[in-house]
Design a protein around this motif. Structure first.
Motif, PDB file in Angstrom:
ATOM      1  N   THR B 159      -6.475 -29.882 -14.969  1.00 36.70           N
ATOM      2  CA  THR B 159      -6.060 -28.611 -14.384  1.00 36.70           C
ATOM      3  C   THR B 159      -4.871 -28.919 -13.485  1.00 36.70           C
ATOM      4  N   MET B 160      -3.717 -28.389 -13.885  1.00 37.77           N
ATOM      5  CA  MET B 160      -2.518 -28.713 -13.113  1.00 37.77           C
ATOM      6  C   MET B 160      -2.558 -28.057 -11.755  1.00 37.77           C
ATOM      7  N   HIS B 161      -2.125 -28.809 -10.778  1.00 43.58           N
ATOM      8  CA  HIS B 161      -2.000 -28.273  -9.443  1.00 43.58           C
ATOM      9  C   HIS B 161      -0.563 -27.803  -9.288  1.00 43.58           C
ATOM     10  N   LEU B 162      -0.372 -26.509  -9.114  1.00 43.19           N
ATOM     11  CA  LEU B 162       0.998 -25.976  -9.110  1.00 43.19           C
ATOM     12  C   LEU B 162       1.584 -25.997  -7.712  1.00 43.19           C
ATOM     13  N   THR B 163       2.700 -26.645  -7.595  1.00 44.95           N
ATOM     14  CA  THR B 163       3.370 -26.700  -6.300  1.00 44.95           C
ATOM     15  C   THR B 163       4.843 -26.394  -6.500  1.00 44.95           C
ATOM     16  N   LYS B 164       5.390 -25.599  -5.614  1.00 41.07           N
ATOM     17  CA  LYS B 164       6.814 -25.286  -5.716  1.00 41.07           C
ATOM     18  C   LYS B 164       7.637 -26.448  -5.190  1.00 41.07           C
ATOM     19  N   ALA B 165       8.892 -26.452  -5.533  1.00 47.37           N
ATOM     20  CA  ALA B 165       9.773 -27.530  -5.089  1.00 47.37           C
ATOM     21  C   ALA B 165       9.827 -27.590  -3.569  1.00 47.37           C
ATOM     22  N   SER B 166       9.632 -26.430  -2.950  1.00 51.00           N
ATOM     23  CA  SER B 166       9.684 -26.420  -1.487  1.00 51.00           C
ATOM     24  C   SER B 166       8.439 -27.054  -0.875  1.00 51.00           C
ATOM     25  N   GLY B 167       7.463 -27.402  -1.718  1.00 48.11           N
ATOM     26  CA  GLY B 167       6.287 -28.069  -1.206  1.00 48.11           C
ATOM     27  C   GLY B 167       5.116 -27.131  -0.959  1.00 48.11           C
ATOM     28  N   GLU B 168       5.383 -25.801  -1.088  1.00 49.65           N
ATOM     29  CA  GLU B 168       4.295 -24.861  -0.864  1.00 49.65           C
ATOM     30  C   GLU B 168       3.355 -24.864  -2.064  1.00 49.65           C
ATOM     31  N   GLU B 169       2.098 -24.584  -1.777  1.00 47.13           N
ATOM     32  CA  GLU B 169       1.145 -24.483  -2.877  1.00 47.13           C
ATOM     33  C   GLU B 169       1.316 -23.135  -3.557  1.00 47.13           C
ATOM     34  N   THR B 170       0.992 -23.105  -4.852  1.00 49.20           N
ATOM     35  CA  THR B 170       1.063 -21.826  -5.546  1.00 49.20           C
ATOM     36  C   THR B 170      -0.123 -21.729  -6.489  1.00 49.20           C
ATOM     37  N   VAL B 171      -0.261 -20.609  -7.199  1.00 43.92           N
ATOM     38  CA  VAL B 171      -1.424 -20.427  -8.068  1.00 43.92           C
ATOM     39  C   VAL B 171      -1.012 -19.984  -9.457  1.00 43.92           C
ATOM     40  N   LYS B 172      -1.923 -20.162 -10.373  1.00 45.22           N
ATOM     41  CA  LYS B 172      -1.681 -19.685 -11.735  1.00 45.22           C
ATOM     42  C   LYS B 172      -1.718 -18.163 -11.754  1.00 45.22           C
ATOM     43  N   GLY B 173      -1.160 -17.606 -12.771  1.00 41.91           N
ATOM     44  CA  GLY B 173      -1.258 -16.149 -12.912  1.00 41.91           C
ATOM     45  C   GLY B 173      -0.246 -15.408 -12.065  1.00 41.91           C
ATOM     46  N   LEU B 174       0.606 -16.174 -11.380  1.00 42.45           N
ATOM     47  CA  LEU B 174       1.592 -15.522 -10.523  1.00 42.45           C
ATOM     48  C   LEU B 174       2.576 -14.690 -11.355  1.00 42.45           C
ATOM     49  N   ASN B 175       2.947 -15.254 -12.491  1.00 43.58           N
ATOM     50  CA  ASN B 175       3.877 -14.530 -13.354  1.00 43.58           C
ATOM     51  C   ASN B 175       3.318 -13.178 -13.766  1.00 43.58           C
ATOM     52  N   GLU B 176       2.025 -13.180 -14.119  1.00 40.44           N
ATOM     53  CA  GLU B 176       1.389 -11.922 -14.500  1.00 40.44           C
ATOM     54  C   GLU B 176       1.459 -10.928 -13.341  1.00 40.44           C
ATOM     55  N   MET B 177       1.232 -11.476 -12.145  1.00 40.44           N
ATOM     56  CA  MET B 177       1.252 -10.611 -10.982  1.00 40.44           C
ATOM     57  C   MET B 177       2.651 -10.025 -10.783  1.00 40.44           C
ATOM     58  N   LYS B 178       3.654 -10.898 -10.970  1.00 43.25           N
ATOM     59  CA  LYS B 178       5.036 -10.436 -10.800  1.00 43.25           C
ATOM     60  C   LYS B 178       5.368  -9.352 -11.820  1.00 43.25           C
ATOM     61  N   VAL B 179       4.957  -9.609 -13.065  1.00 46.44           N
ATOM     62  CA  VAL B 179       5.210  -8.612 -14.103  1.00 46.44           C
ATOM     63  C   VAL B 179       4.511  -7.315 -13.742  1.00 46.44           C
ATOM     64  N   GLY B 180       3.281  -7.466 -13.237  1.00 46.17           N
ATOM     65  CA  GLY B 180       2.498  -6.283 -12.873  1.00 46.17           C
ATOM     66  C   GLY B 180       3.218  -5.445 -11.828  1.00 46.17           C
ATOM     67  N   VAL B 181       3.664  -6.107 -10.774  1.00 53.03           N
ATOM     68  CA  VAL B 181       4.324  -5.376  -9.689  1.00 53.03           C
ATOM     69  C   VAL B 181       5.610  -4.727 -10.198  1.00 53.03           C
ATOM     70  N   GLY B 182       6.412  -5.510 -10.938  1.00 54.10           N
ATOM     71  CA  GLY B 182       7.668  -4.980 -11.481  1.00 54.10           C
ATOM     72  C   GLY B 182       7.422  -3.816 -12.420  1.00 54.10           C
ATOM     73  N   SER B 183       6.382  -3.961 -13.267  1.00 54.16           N
ATOM     74  CA  SER B 183       6.108  -2.914 -14.245  1.00 54.16           C
ATOM     75  C   SER B 183       5.710  -1.618 -13.560  1.00 54.16           C
ATOM     76  N   VAL B 184       4.882  -1.749 -12.530  1.00 54.10           N
ATOM     77  CA  VAL B 184       4.464  -0.538 -11.823  1.00 54.10           C
ATOM     78  C   VAL B 184       5.691   0.186 -11.281  1.00 54.10           C
TER      79      VAL B 184
END
Lengths: 307, 429
Positions: B159-184
């Motif tokens: 299970t990949m641990h997703l981390t941004k280049a800035s070092g902050e932790e992130t989570v899976k499914g973020l893209n879906e969330m972004k699409v969701g917000v944009g779509s709305v």
């Protein structure tokens, strides 16, 4: 008299169709001006330009000596031929709204509205919607919204078309009263006889050209033919006709009367009316004697044929 | 300015006082909540258990199928296949899986059959096929001397641990969330344009048919009337949306309290269950970290640009016709780019937010309000947004100019059926 409105060399084209061809007019202050001509002559085009709904391709229009500009709408009241009101808006609100669009304050509009509603005895319509009113009632409201902002210049396009006779009369009287108070009125119509009696000045427009304009009396004088209608209960009609034929141009004519007398139209040429009267008196009882004044309609037809 | 505010006020009041507006405003949320409650109720109902028969002549697979909440498997290997096929039609079983005996495992590739009255769901097919393949794979490995127990033991799930280049932790499914917000956001804009654009158009037609238009424009400029109408209608629309949001929220709360319904769908429920508490927190912080403020600002900018662009077109259409039935021929070219925007948003932006198609359509003013809003959550370079907004507003001004020309001529035209050719001619008047 100083003109309130001056139209100088106005040209208006729609595509390649000319609606107004170099029209110039001067409308005297305080007059009733008839803009006459058949349907499609260009009357409405000119009126829309005066109302700044459309703009001329060339030429100028002066109101009170000033070049026409947006602030002038306040001084003009316009009742278009295609008229109507917001159907689902209340009478009072609607009148106030339209008056405010003309640039007068709400309080002033209320005061005026009260005056007119009392005058026309329609005060209890304030909260009614237009769609609840009869057509005749709506026509009165239509008139009120036209004059509410006390314009100096009132323009009525085909004013009596669509009005029932009772309302048409009321409105005619109100218009004449407004004239007494100093307003200038422009009537535009193709039914020339309907406004003839009210007009001081007229202009005849035909196929986008002005045929003639000026004071109604002057125009009529110019077009009078020194012809008289004569009604006489002659003892011997044929003898009279022979006698007159030798001296004048006569024709049988028709006018309404109660007797079954001889009716003739007599062209006097250079002779005077008294001479004719003296000539016919020995032949019998004269019942009718009046100058044949050309109607605007006659003048119009005559001008069109001459051109 | 005074005149414009008068018109805006009148338009706003006449819209808000309209019975259909009041009904729409207060009944829609009730219908919406009722539908949501119905869906919640239906999805909380237990699904019917389906009985599947397995006729396994090899005896190799029958034990691989374990009963679940929705499927019960029955070993029917001893029953004659012909009788079985009849009993399927008598609906004793949802379907029967026929597995023949084959010596060569490769022969199973095409010889397994599933017989059913109704077509099985895609999920069921995939599930069953993978079970069969898995079994065959293991069998094959064993035959070739591979110890499958050892193989299982050696399996390591990553299970990949997703981390941004800035070092902050992130989570899976973020893209879906972004699409969701944009779509709305994108979808809201489209709905708003269609509903309130139509309202503007109807209001123009009303003024034409009631013949008041000439009186109005003898007092004010047509463009003032047009803009006042558009702005007034927008305000009424915004009011409606605000009321919907408030009433909808209140009703949802009430529905939750009264019926105790679980309005979240089972799948998200499961997802939340499986996710650790830390993840939920991460989702939330990620959501907050989306450029929400700038997105709201961009939403407003694109909303204004897009809405004005389209509603001036609607106003021009209203002016060009005599009644609503004549509007059809002009409607399609207006609706089409809106639809295109939404489809491109859903299908292209989701896969490739910075791909060529998405980028181009987020520049074209007729689709940019929808497509760009869907792209923004993925991070769009500022110069692209600036260019897109500049194009949108330049076009908006051009369209308002064109529309007001058509409007000015159209409102005084009666009884003529307008053609496209005619409209172009009006531009020259």
């Amino acid at each position: 008299m100083k003109p309130i409105l001056q139209v100088n060399n106005v040209v208006k084209k729609y595509g390649d169709k000319t609606a107004l061809n170099n029209i110039s007019l001067a409308i005297p202050q305080g007059s009733v001006f008839g803009l006459l001509g058949p349907n499609g002559a260009g009357k409405t085009s000119l009126i829309r330009i005066i109302n700044q709904i459309t703009f001329p391709d060339s030429g100028t229009i002066l109101l009170d000596g000033e070049k026409l500009s947006p602030h002038h709408v306040k001084h003009i009241g316009y009742m278009p031929e295609e008229r109507g009101l917001y159907k689902s808006m209340k009478v009072g609100e609607q009148a106030l709204y339209l008056a405010q669009l003309k640039g007068i304050s709400k309080d002033e509009a209320k005061k005026q509205l009260k005056y007119w509603f009392d005058k026309l005895e329609i005060g209890d319509w304030w909260n009614k919607k237009i769609q609840e009113l009869s057509k005749g009632m709506a026509q009165k409201i239509q008139f009120v919204v036209t004059v509410l902002h006390q314009p100096k210049l009132l323009i009525f396009d085909e004013p009596f078309s669509g009005f029932d006779p009772v309302n048409a009369n009321i409105i005619k009287d109100e218009i004449l009263e407004l004239k007494q108070k100093g307003s200038t009125i422009i009537f535009s119509t193709h039914r020339m006889e309907s406004v003839e009696e009210m007009c001081d000045e007229i202009a005849l427009i035909h196929k986008s050209n002005k045929l003639l304009d000026g004071s109604l009396v002057d125009i009529k004088k110019e077009y009078r033919s020194n012809t008289f209608d004569l009604g006489i209960n002659a003892m011997n009609p044929n003898q009279l006709k022979d006698f007159l034929n030798a001296k004048y141009q006569i024709e049988d004519t028709f006018f309404k009367s109660l007797d079954n007398e001889l009716k003739l139209s007599v062209k006097l040429e250079e002779r005077s009316a008294n001479e004719l009267l003296n000539d016919v008196l020995p032949f019998g009882q004269v019942t009718h004697f009046s100058e044949k004044i050309p109607s605007i309609n006659d003048i119009f037809i005559q001008t069109v044929t001459n051109n | 300015m005074g005149v414009l505010s008068l018109i805006i006020k009148r338009e706003f009041i006449s819209k808000v006082r309209n019975k259909s507006f009041i009904v729409m405003t207060f009944v829609s949320p009730i219908i919406f909540v009722a539908v949501a409650a119905l869906i919640g109720y239906l999805s909380s109902m237990k699904t019917e258990v389906k009985h599947i028969g397995i006729h396994d002549e090899s005896g190799m697979f029958v034990n691989e199928f374990k009963n679940s909440e929705s499927y019960k498997y029955h070993d029917v290997s001893k029953i004659d296949p012909k009788i079985l096929k009849d009993s399927v039609s008598q609906a004793n079983y949802e379907g029967v899986l026929f597995i023949p005996e084959k010596d060569n495992l490769k022969d199973y590739e095409k010889s397994i059959e599933y017989v059913s009255e109704d077509s099985p769901s895609l999920g069921f097919i995939a599930n069953t096929e993978s079970k069969l393949s898995e079994k065959l794979l293991r069998k094959n490995l064993t035959n070739q001397g591979v110890d499958t127990v050892l193989l299982d033991k050696s399996k390591i799930d990553v299970t990949m641990h997703l981390t941004k280049a800035s070092g902050e932790e992130t989570v899976k499914g973020l893209n879906e969330m972004k699409v969701g917000v944009g779509s709305v956001f994108g979808y809201l804009i489209m709905m708003f344009i269609i509903i309130y654009g139509n309202m503007v158009m109807r209001s123009v037609i009303e003024e034409k048919t009631s013949r008041i238009i000439e009186i109005i424009i003898s007092s004010i400029k047509p463009i003032q009337l047009m803009m006042g109408k558009i702005i007034g209608t927008t305000l009424a629309g915004i009011l409606q949306f605000v009321i919907w949001a408030i009433v909808g929220m209140i009703l949802l709360v009430i529905a939750n309290l009264v019926f105790g319904l679980n309005t979240s769908t089972p799948s998200t429920e499961m997802a939340i269950e499986s996710a650790k508490l830390v993840d939920i927190k991460l989702y939330f912080t990620e959501f907050l970290k989306l450029p929400l403020l700038s997105m709201a600002v961009y939403f407003l900018i694109y909303f204004i640009g897009g809405y004005f662009l389209y509603s001036s077109l609607y106003a021009a259409i209203g002016a060009a016709v005599d009644n609503e039935t004549d509007t059809q021929q002009f409607m399609f070219p207006v609706i089409m780019p809106l639809m295109l925007g939404v489809y491109i948003g859903f299908f292209t932006v989701m896969n490739e937010p910075h791909g060529t198609v998405a980028t181009i359509f987020s520049m074209i003013p007729f689709t940019s309000p929808i497509v760009m809003l869907m792209r923004i959550p993925f991070g769009v370079p500022f110069y692209e947004i600036a260019l897109s907004i500049a194009l949108l507003f330049a076009t908006f001004i051009a369209i308002v100019w064109v529309a007001s020309k058509i409007y000015r001529v159209g409102i005084l035209m009666y009884g003529k059926k307008t053609t496209w050719k005619e409209l172009i001619k009006w531009l020259k008047y």
